[in-house]
Motif scaffolding. Structure first.
Motif: not given
Length: 217
Positions: A207-212
């Motif tokens: 989770q969070g792989w697509d953070r800005p």
């Protein structure tokens, strides 16, 4: 910021704030020489594709940039690969292997130097691939790769993320001198690397792989 050996981090290629790919890699070492990670065969990855599943080499560059895109789940299906990111330098070195795990060649990605981030559950590096590459053999021979793609994209400065063509060529020539001289990391270091057999390929991205995308200073 340094990453602990054994930690799984994310190697992300980014263009104009978009995520072009996400590859999870296990940290082998992170020291004054640089960051070394291992991307295992079968690892879950994400790759930017058009809504009908096509990639950037299926289009002229301008059409690719105009198309609607999104990251899609996939897997790293090639042999496992070591990737080395020297600190403050505008390239990375990938150690390609065959299906038996034997070293075959160095692949130099010319790219903006890695920017690190750590959100706790997810952490990683953001780079910006500059498309021009170098393939090198253990005997010091080498050749440029993707010059045509680089030239096509440079012709569209309104769309391309590389502002300084000369700097990319200069970085490549600097690396070539190291290749020809057999200097680190082109001196045989890590060509016999074998991953810890207890490491399994990640089956999903954290989770969070697509953070800005990390802002460059």
């Amino acid at each position: 910021m340094r990453f602990e050996p054994g930690r799984l981090i994310l190697h992300r290629d980014t263009h104009h704030g978009r995520i072009a790919f996400v590859h999870p890699g296990r940290v082998i070492s992170d020291d004054d020489r640089g960051l070394l990670i291992w991307v295992a065969r079968g690892a879950a990855i994400a790759v930017e594709r058009t809504l009908d599943g096509r990639g950037p080499r299926d289009f002229p560059f301008a059409d690719w940039m105009a198309a609607a895109k999104q990251p899609r789940a996939a897997a790293w299906n090639g042999p496992g690969v070591l990737r080395f990111f020297p600190p403050g330098e505008n390239h990375s070195v990938w150690f390609f292997r065959d299906d038996e795990g034997s070293f075959t060649e160095y692949y130099v990605n010319l790219e903006e130097t890695a920017v690190r981030w750590d959100d706790g559950e997810a952490a990683g590096i953001d780079v910006t691939d500059q498309d021009l590459d170098i393939v090198a053999r253990a005997d010091g021979t080498w050749f440029w790769k993707d010059e045509d793609e680089f030239a096509e994209r440079l012709a569209r400065p309104d769309l391309y993320w590389v502002p300084d063509e000369a700097a990319v060529w200069a970085e490549g020539r600097r690396v070539i001198k190291k290749i020809e001289a057999g200097e680190f990391p082109f001196d045989g270091t890590w060509v016999d690397f074998r991953p810890d057999p207890s490491w399994t390929a990640p089956t999903e991205l954290p989770q969070g792989w697509d953070r800005p995308v990390t802002t460059r200073s």
